[in-house]
Design an enzyme around this catalytic site. Sequence first.
Site, short mmCIF file in Angstrom:
data_model
loop_
_atom_site.label_atom_id
_atom_site.label_comp_id
_atom_site.label_asym_id
_atom_site.label_seq_id
_atom_site.Cartn_x
_atom_site.Cartn_y
_atom_site.Cartn_z
N LYS A 109 0.36 -0.69 -0.47
CA LYS A 109 -0.25 -0.32 -0.20
C LYS A 109 1.33 1.50 0.16
O LYS A 109 0.52 1.73 -0.96
CB LYS A 109 -0.80 0.02 0.94
CG LYS A 109 -1.82 1.06 1.39
CD LYS A 109 -2.35 1.82 2.53
CE LYS A 109 -2.03 2.01 3.95
NZ LYS A 109 -2.53 2.50 4.86
N ASP B 258 -6.73 0.67 1.14
CA ASP B 258 -6.20 0.90 2.04
C ASP B 258 -7.51 0.71 3.19
O ASP B 258 -8.85 0.29 1.73
CB ASP B 258 -6.24 2.46 2.87
CG ASP B 258 -7.83 3.92 1.95
OD1 ASP B 258 -8.10 2.83 1.47
OD2 ASP B 258 -7.33 4.38 2.68
#
Length: 340
Positions: free
Chosen positions: A208, A226
């Site tokens: 991420k 997320d």
Amino acid sequence: MKKTAAAKKAASAKRGASAEKTASAEKAAPAKKATSATSAASAKKAASVKKAPAAKKVVVAPKKATARVKGTAPAKAVVHPTGDESRTALVRRARRINRELAEVFPYAHPELDFENPFQLVVATVLSAQTTDLRVNQTTPALFAKYPAPEDLAAANPEEVEEILRPCGFFRAKTKSVIGLSKALVEDFNGEVPGRLEDLVKLPGVGRKTAFVVLGNAFGRPGITVDTHFQRLVRRWRWTGETDPDKIEAAVGALFPKSDWTDLSHHVIWHGRRICHARKPACGACPIAPLCPAYGEGETDPEKAKKLLKYEKGGFPGQRLKPPQAYLDAGGKPAPPLGAG
């Protein structure tokens, strides 16, 4: 003789009458049986109707967003995705949602303040388990004292911890940012690498974080999965996966690679401002006609407006130094740490 003939005639007549009576009874029996069967069927049908449960009320998304947010373009027609939605229909609906959100958030950008790749990777690591606003209020002091990887790599951990205390989990985050700074100095000559396989080797950096850096510091496409992104793509039935890596792969297959970075911004911005986890503002959602989860949140337009956050609700955003396009659209910069 006469008497015997008369007796025979009487007996014959008696037998005829008896046979006629029996025939009449047999003829009446089927009719009676049919009537009984009909009555039983009617009673059974009535009982079935009586036991049938009341139909569940279904909330239907409006043909257009019922409460338009300033500057938004509502969906043009209603789309009702079903459980057996074809792959082609899913791709079309997903891309249409992204186009609609691009009109709602044309100024979408990473909500972490940064001036270079080093600042972005550090800020992204610090953003775990806290808001971007809190990170933005904390990093000015950090980067003023440690502007480069070489500076942070040689820093006193206790001093860094004191600066990062407002971000939460400050001891673990101090260890990560000092560790990644040392790795940058020792393995990459003090420069943040521009490859996924190199970035994920840095302490505290996962896929991420790596895609945030690649997409926004190097212009290389990546999907940022997320918590907001995970929640929304499942609500929209783009995928049923729960593992971030599998979500990334499933959603990435619906869009051309060139769309990935902006798609991430659009989805995350929508999740922060309108489609909240507990109380989504369905009545103020510009993509309501495209959403299979419409009705999970507040559908009344006026009540939904009160749930909007940041610039959509008239409040400051998360960046202290946002891009000019955001300010031109009416967005307000966030206050510094300790202000107000």
